[in-house]
Design a protein around this motif. Structure first.
Motif, PDB file in Angstrom:
ATOM      1  N   GLY A  60       2.882  -6.733 -10.165  1.00 51.21           N
ATOM      2  CA  GLY A  60       1.693  -7.007 -10.953  1.00 51.21           C
ATOM      3  C   GLY A  60       0.798  -5.797 -11.093  1.00 51.21           C
ATOM      4  N   ASP A  61      -0.490  -5.977 -10.831  1.00 59.22           N
ATOM      5  CA  ASP A  61      -1.457  -4.904 -11.036  1.00 59.22           C
ATOM      6  C   ASP A  61      -1.297  -3.794 -10.005  1.00 59.22           C
ATOM      7  N   ILE A  62      -1.621  -2.582 -10.448  1.00 55.72           N
ATOM      8  CA  ILE A  62      -1.736  -1.417  -9.574  1.00 55.72           C
ATOM      9  C   ILE A  62      -3.222  -1.127  -9.455  1.00 55.72           C
ATOM     10  N   GLN A 112      -2.687   0.692  -4.189  1.00 54.62           N
ATOM     11  CA  GLN A 112      -1.949  -0.512  -3.815  1.00 54.62           C
ATOM     12  C   GLN A 112      -1.383  -1.159  -5.073  1.00 54.62           C
ATOM     13  N   PHE A 113      -0.371  -2.006  -4.887  1.00 50.48           N
ATOM     14  CA  PHE A 113       0.123  -2.813  -5.999  1.00 50.48           C
ATOM     15  C   PHE A 113       0.606  -4.155  -5.467  1.00 50.48           C
ATOM     16  N   PHE A 114       0.579  -5.155  -6.336  1.00 51.36           N
ATOM     17  CA  PHE A 114       1.030  -6.498  -5.983  1.00 51.36           C
ATOM     18  C   PHE A 114       2.456  -6.673  -6.485  1.00 51.36           C
ATOM     19  N   GLY A 115       3.296  -7.296  -5.658  1.00 58.93           N
ATOM     20  CA  GLY A 115       4.688  -7.488  -6.050  1.00 58.93           C
ATOM     21  C   GLY A 115       5.205  -8.849  -5.636  1.00 58.93           C
ATOM     22  N   VAL A 116       6.376  -9.183  -6.171  1.00 58.87           N
ATOM     23  CA  VAL A 116       7.055 -10.409  -5.766  1.00 58.87           C
ATOM     24  C   VAL A 116       7.475 -10.247  -4.305  1.00 58.87           C
ATOM     25  N   GLU A 117       7.155 -11.229  -3.514  1.00 57.54           N
ATOM     26  CA  GLU A 117       7.377 -11.158  -2.064  1.00 57.54           C
ATOM     27  C   GLU A 117       8.821 -10.814  -1.703  1.00 57.54           C
ATOM     28  N   GLU A 128       0.849  -1.194   0.000  1.00 57.39           N
ATOM     29  CA  GLU A 128       0.000   0.000   0.000  1.00 57.39           C
ATOM     30  C   GLU A 128       0.878   1.235   0.000  1.00 57.39           C
ATOM     31  N   ILE A 129       0.478   2.217  -0.789  1.00 56.67           N
ATOM     32  CA  ILE A 129       1.245   3.456  -0.904  1.00 56.67           C
ATOM     33  C   ILE A 129       0.616   4.504   0.012  1.00 56.67           C
ATOM     34  N   LYS A 130       1.365   4.890   1.031  1.00 56.05           N
ATOM     35  CA  LYS A 130       0.900   5.912   1.956  1.00 56.05           C
ATOM     36  C   LYS A 130       1.342   7.276   1.442  1.00 56.05           C
ATOM     37  N   TYR A 131       0.398   8.203   1.354  1.00 52.55           N
ATOM     38  CA  TYR A 131       0.714   9.544   0.848  1.00 52.55           C
ATOM     39  C   TYR A 131      -0.277  10.545   1.450  1.00 52.55           C
ATOM     40  N   PRO A 132       0.018  11.842   1.390  1.00 53.16           N
ATOM     41  CA  PRO A 132      -0.882  12.849   1.979  1.00 53.16           C
ATOM     42  C   PRO A 132      -2.141  13.018   1.125  1.00 53.16           C
ATOM     43  N   VAL A 133      -3.149  12.235   1.415  1.00 53.09           N
ATOM     44  CA  VAL A 133      -4.351  12.152   0.579  1.00 53.09           C
ATOM     45  C   VAL A 133      -5.017  13.510   0.386  1.00 53.09           C
ATOM     46  N   LYS A 134      -5.046  14.322   1.437  1.00 55.58           N
ATOM     47  CA  LYS A 134      -5.751  15.609   1.364  1.00 55.58           C
ATOM     48  C   LYS A 134      -5.034  16.639   0.494  1.00 55.58           C
ATOM     49  N   PHE A 135      -3.744  16.417   0.262  1.00 55.40           N
ATOM     50  CA  PHE A 135      -2.967  17.448  -0.429  1.00 55.40           C
ATOM     51  C   PHE A 135      -2.340  16.987  -1.743  1.00 55.40           C
ATOM     52  N   ALA A 136      -2.520  15.721  -2.096  1.00 57.00           N
ATOM     53  CA  ALA A 136      -1.847  15.203  -3.292  1.00 57.00           C
ATOM     54  C   ALA A 136      -2.739  14.189  -4.004  1.00 57.00           C
TER      55      ALA A 136
END
Length: 276
Positions: free
Chosen positions: A134-136, A144-149, A104-112
């Protein structure tokens, strides 16, 4: 899903006649994966494959046989990109056998604002191979995105900015995947040929010359690789990405018109502001 590779351990040369010359190495890899699974009597796991590559596996692999099977998973049911397990008949995989991690990508949701294109570009420009994730997906806010563990540390340590936005990448349980906002639309078009510029022209309602220029200006990708050949022959499940226009995938050839034009079933994801 279970299939057996045609021709035993060796591929008949006639198999290659049905595919593009540049696809031959991948088709040979399919045979190598199958042989390795059978000879070593253990499951063999691929990295993330795109829809065209999975289509090639499904096409090259033949009748069902209890001695050999293959399975696929991308982290959620509607995934485009998936990891494939080639295995002897005794093996039935569980979710953890695919070694897929959700991030999961954490980012400043209210400002970006983030977008699929910005995230994809950041991941690729970080030096990681496209097959490592994989998919985003997004529900409109959470990304979120899926990746190789095994790439978890890399994603956590290296992905700290997307454009000018400070971000933090965190592994989260697969069960925490958001319900993706899916804007794909199924449509039908009629095209004079399967040329790349023709499909783009008919899909996005632009002139053939304009479509040709987009291809030659490196603004078009086929299966996530830039393609500068307007006469490239598009095939089933090829994914076309056209910068500032969107994406299109050929799902089926429905037949021919009286004038011998192709009737095509396509899926489109048309560009929204800040999406690509």
């Amino acid at each position: 899903m279970t299939r057996q590779l045609k021709g035993g351990n060796q591929l008949d040369s006639a198999v290659f006649q049905h595919f593009r010359p540049e696809e031959r190495p991948f088709i040979e890899r399919i045979n190598d994966w199958r042989n390795q699974a059978m000879n070593e009597y253990r499951p063999i796991l691929t990295n993330f494959l795109d829809p065209r590559q999975i289509f090639l596996i499904e096409t090259v692999v033949g009748k069902v046989d209890d001695s050999f099977r293959y399975w696929q998973d991308g982290g959620y049911n509607q995934s485009e990109r998936r990891r494939v397990i080639f295995a002897p008949g005794y093996f039935t995989p569980e979710s953890q056998d695919y070694h897929i991690q959700l991030f999961e990508i954490k980012y400043p949701v209210k400002f970006a604002t983030l977008s699929h294109g910005r995230i994809l570009g950041t991941l690729i420009n970080s030096g990681v191979d496209r097959s490592q994730f994989g998919d985003i997906i997004t529900d409109g806010e959470t990304w979120q995105f899926f990746g190789v563990e095994s790439m978890a540390s890399f994603f956590e340590e290296q992905i700290v900015k997307i454009g000018s936005i400070n971000v933090r990448v965190e592994p989260v349980p697969i069960l925490d995947a958001v319900k993706p906002v899916v804007d794909w639309q199924e449509e039908s078009i009629v095209a004079t040929s399967m040329r790349l510029d023709t499909i783009i022209s008919e899909t996005f309602n632009i002139s053939r010359q304009r479509a040709k220029e987009l291809v030659e200006d490196q603004r078009v990708q086929v299966n996530w690789s830039v393609n500068q050949h307007p006469d490239f022959q598009v095939d089933l499940l090829d994914m076309l990405s056209v910068r500032k226009f969107g994406r299109v995938q050929v799902l089926d050839v429905l037949g021919r018109t009286r004038k011998e034009r192709y009737k095509l079933k396509i899926a489109t994801l048309r560009r929204q502001p800040l999406s690509y």
